[in-house]
Design an enzyme around this catalytic site. Structure first.
Site, PDB file in Angstrom:
ATOM      1  N   HIS A 132      -5.836 -21.850   9.771  1.00  0.00           N
ATOM      2  CA  HIS A 132      -7.168 -22.255   9.329  1.00  0.00           C
ATOM      3  C   HIS A 132      -7.878 -21.113   8.600  1.00  0.00           C
ATOM      4  CE1 HIS A 132     -11.221 -23.712   9.038  1.00  0.00           C
ATOM      5  NE2 HIS A 132     -11.578 -22.518   9.468  1.00  0.00           N
TER       6      HIS A 132
ATOM      7  N   CYS B 181      -6.847 -28.091   6.477  1.00  0.00           N
ATOM      8  CA  CYS B 181      -5.749 -27.361   7.128  1.00  0.00           C
ATOM      9  C   CYS B 181      -5.278 -28.144   8.358  1.00  0.00           C
ATOM     10  CB  CYS B 181      -6.200 -25.954   7.517  1.00  0.00           C
ATOM     11  SG  CYS B 181      -6.996 -25.859   9.131  1.00  0.00           S
TER      12      CYS B 181
ATOM     13  N   CYS C 252      -7.622 -28.330  11.448  1.00  0.00           N
ATOM     14  CA  CYS C 252      -8.798 -29.204  11.320  1.00  0.00           C
ATOM     15  C   CYS C 252      -8.412 -30.675  11.159  1.00  0.00           C
ATOM     16  CB  CYS C 252      -9.653 -28.753  10.132  1.00  0.00           C
ATOM     17  SG  CYS C 252     -10.442 -27.147  10.414  1.00  0.00           S
TER      18      CYS C 252
ATOM     19  N   ASP D  43       0.860  -1.181   0.000  1.00  0.00           N
ATOM     20  CA  ASP D  43       0.000   0.000   0.000  1.00  0.00           C
ATOM     21  C   ASP D  43       0.900   1.235   0.000  1.00  0.00           C
ATOM     22  OD1 ASP D  43       0.904   0.249   2.589  1.00  0.00           O
ATOM     23  OD2 ASP D  43      -1.003  -0.221   3.527  1.00  0.00           O
TER      24      ASP D  43
ATOM     25  N   ASP E   4      -7.701  -7.534   0.040  1.00  0.00           N
ATOM     26  CA  ASP E   4      -6.803  -7.843   1.156  1.00  0.00           C
ATOM     27  C   ASP E   4      -7.529  -7.494   2.433  1.00  0.00           C
ATOM     28  OD1 ASP E   4      -6.353  -4.782   0.776  1.00  0.00           O
ATOM     29  OD2 ASP E   4      -5.509  -5.257   2.738  1.00  0.00           O
TER      30      ASP E   4
END
Lengths: 374, 374
Positions: free
Chosen positions: B334, B305, B308, B91, B265
């Site tokens: 996750h 992931c 999990c 940015d 983003d």
């Protein structure tokens, strides 16, 4: 399958071997990272394994309070809970209850105390400690003992040691017969050879799968600790593993291995990793220091951990100063990697009968200190 | 090599494609994790990549203050510094200087301010912002702009937008010709169609490699934001990527993609991961809640992931309550994984002309909420 110790080589008092367990082999001398509350802080368990760790230590005191041993058992045990399928050794809770809990009351029965988390009241006894460690599913269980702060007079140390020996017998009886799980006794007796010998004899009479040297690394200093290690391991059976609890800095570890210790644990590499302190072949490096701010070199150019392979000292300095979580992740990884490399080096040197040379090189490289600033 | 946008499919206003850069392709619609100060908090960069991220966002404001753009340049640029060799968008610093710095003074020249870290005085101008982003080695550079807080009256929004358009021209001139690097203009104009159109025309006249819709996600609410997105992307060239800055929650992202946005983003998935909040197909799950304490089930049984695959809700609850770093590591992983899966799902649906069905399923599954407590 019983847990067995396969002593493979000796070099002076030092030993190398393998402890065989149903969950995998533990190469000795072994350093056990500490996974206090179900996690080695700032590390994924697969990363802990990648550093070369064969076994973790879990803390009974922390886990019994939160999330509780009963909850962990209902969830399938500590291994599944924390995603670490290899061996776990748990302490008995005895040491931490004396250092962390409040309103402690010691009796022949055990220790009554209040949780440091929520003030709830609990009782730890040899029987309860065995039950908790069984619920956790620990592979190597430690006897419940009492560890007096040093310095203390001989009478105090003797009284405490004799209580611990009565608790060791109660621990053994409560542990029962659990194939695939080991119970270790803990020698006490402070810095007094006669008391250490009396403690060792009491433990050997009861009979354990391994023996810890307890009551050290409690503020007595390296010289006093090595003084005890010069003789105390000799009181223990040669065919069982010897575990020095709560040790230590790299030079403590090297000195303990030279004196016949097979297993150690310490929070130091992980705790240091959260404060910007790195342990390297050249000694301790404080990455918070401004000398690293513009340094494009790795922490240790010979180290293969991710912190050294992928980042500059300048980056590590930056993320420490900016309080970024990745600083704890990278430095903990590096420190645990360094500790495991040191253990691998010690094992190879013992196996090849060149420990004295290895130790001389270890001290010489450290004496030179960190690389020069740019 | 120039950075090119290969628009491959459309479905209604939605688009899918690839932005090709010397550092790798960016599949669009793309979600860019935020690596504020040279790290996506609590994540190793290789793990960020494993979630499916093609590009990261870096913050000019944070990096210019610490460790400084000059230092990063001397160390080989931001990619090497943070060990992320794929594309980085930075940015301009304009938004964060207005939200984080103190003693701000806005003028035609730029913004004078004091660092929130040490009070040191700095000046950001279009020219200085271009210089910093060049020193960082950013692949996609953003124009320096001014973003007024909403609600604001039309005259205020118009004055601010017109200043940003003058700064956009200065940004373009200062950026110069840098093959392999892109410069994006930023549309302003608040919630007023005529001002948005005026801003878009000014930007297109200057000519950029891509165009951001700025000045949204600043507290105006989803309805107002979608209201602008219903028309504003249409003011921009179809053959250039469109970037919605600072968005958002999963339903914000889906709505923005439906309206023709290609890049977004947001700190939300990583920030939520540090507070015990998980984002799943079924909506937000607060793992701090006691209902998860004894739950052996994974957070989302369909998610691949590590959080999990390897842990129970009970474990995640425990490490959150115990304030363990691994809770931030697992939940950030996750959340970023879920966001990237969502983007992959959107891309595939657009490519196959079935976005409406995908979006209907997305909302239906969320409407059902989290799985029932045990």
């Amino acid at each position: 399958m019983r847990i067995e110790f396969d002593l493979q080589a000796t070099d002076g008092a030092a030993r190398s071997g393998v402890i065989r367990t149903p969950r995998g082999d533990i190469r000795t001398p072994a350093f056990m990272p500490v996974g206090t509350a179900g996690t080695v802080k700032a590390m994924m368990p697969e990363s802990v394994r990648a550093t070369g760790a064969d076994i973790l230590l879990g803390n009974t005191y922390h886990l019994m309070l939160r999330p509780t041993a009963e909850r962990i058992a209902a969830l399938g045990g500590l291994h599944r809970f924390m995603n670490w399928e290899r061996p776990i050794l748990t302490d008995s809770g005895g040491f931490q209850v004396m250092s962390l809990a409040s309103l402690r009351k010691l009796s022949e029965e055990g220790v009554r105390f209040s949780s440091h988390i929520d003030g709830s009241k609990h009782m730890l006894t040899p029987e309860r400690s065995m039950e908790i460690q069984r619920l956790l599913g620990s592979d190597i269980v430690m006897c419940f003992d009492e560890c007096p702060a040093l310095p203390a007079d001989d009478a105090t140390v003797a009284r405490s040691m004799q209580l611990s020996m009565r608790w060791a017998l109660r621990s053994k009886e409560a542990f029962g017969d659990r194939p695939g799980h080991a119970l270790f006794g803990i020698m006490q007796g402070g810095v007094t050879p006669a008391l250490r010998e009396e403690s060792a004899k009491a433990l050997v009479d009861i009979g354990f799968d391994g023996y810890a040297v307890g009551g050290l690394a409690v503020g007595e200093g390296q010289e006093a600790m090595f003084g005890v290690l010069d003789y105390a391991p000799g009181f223990l059976p040669a065919d069982k593993p010897r575990y020095l609890m709560g040790v230590g800095k790299p030079d403590d570890i090297v000195g303990a291995v030279e004196r016949g210790i097979d297993m150690m644990d310490c929070v130091l590499p992980s705790r240091s990793g959260r404060t910007g302190q790195a342990w390297t072949r050249r000694g301790a490096v404080n990455l918070r220091n401004a000398r690293h701010r513009d340094d494009p070199r790795p922490l240790d150019e010979a180290c293969t951990c991710p912190a050294c392979r992928n980042y500059s000292r300048a980056y590590l300095h930056h993320v420490i100063k900016a309080d970024e979580i990745i600083s704890s992740m990278l430095l903990t990884w590096h420190n645990l990697h360094y500790y495991q490399e040191l253990m691998a080096g010690l094992r190879a040197a013992i196996a090849e009968g060149r420990l004295a040379g290895f130790v001389a090189d270890f001290h010489a490289l450290r004496a030179g200190g960190d690389i020069e600033p740019l």
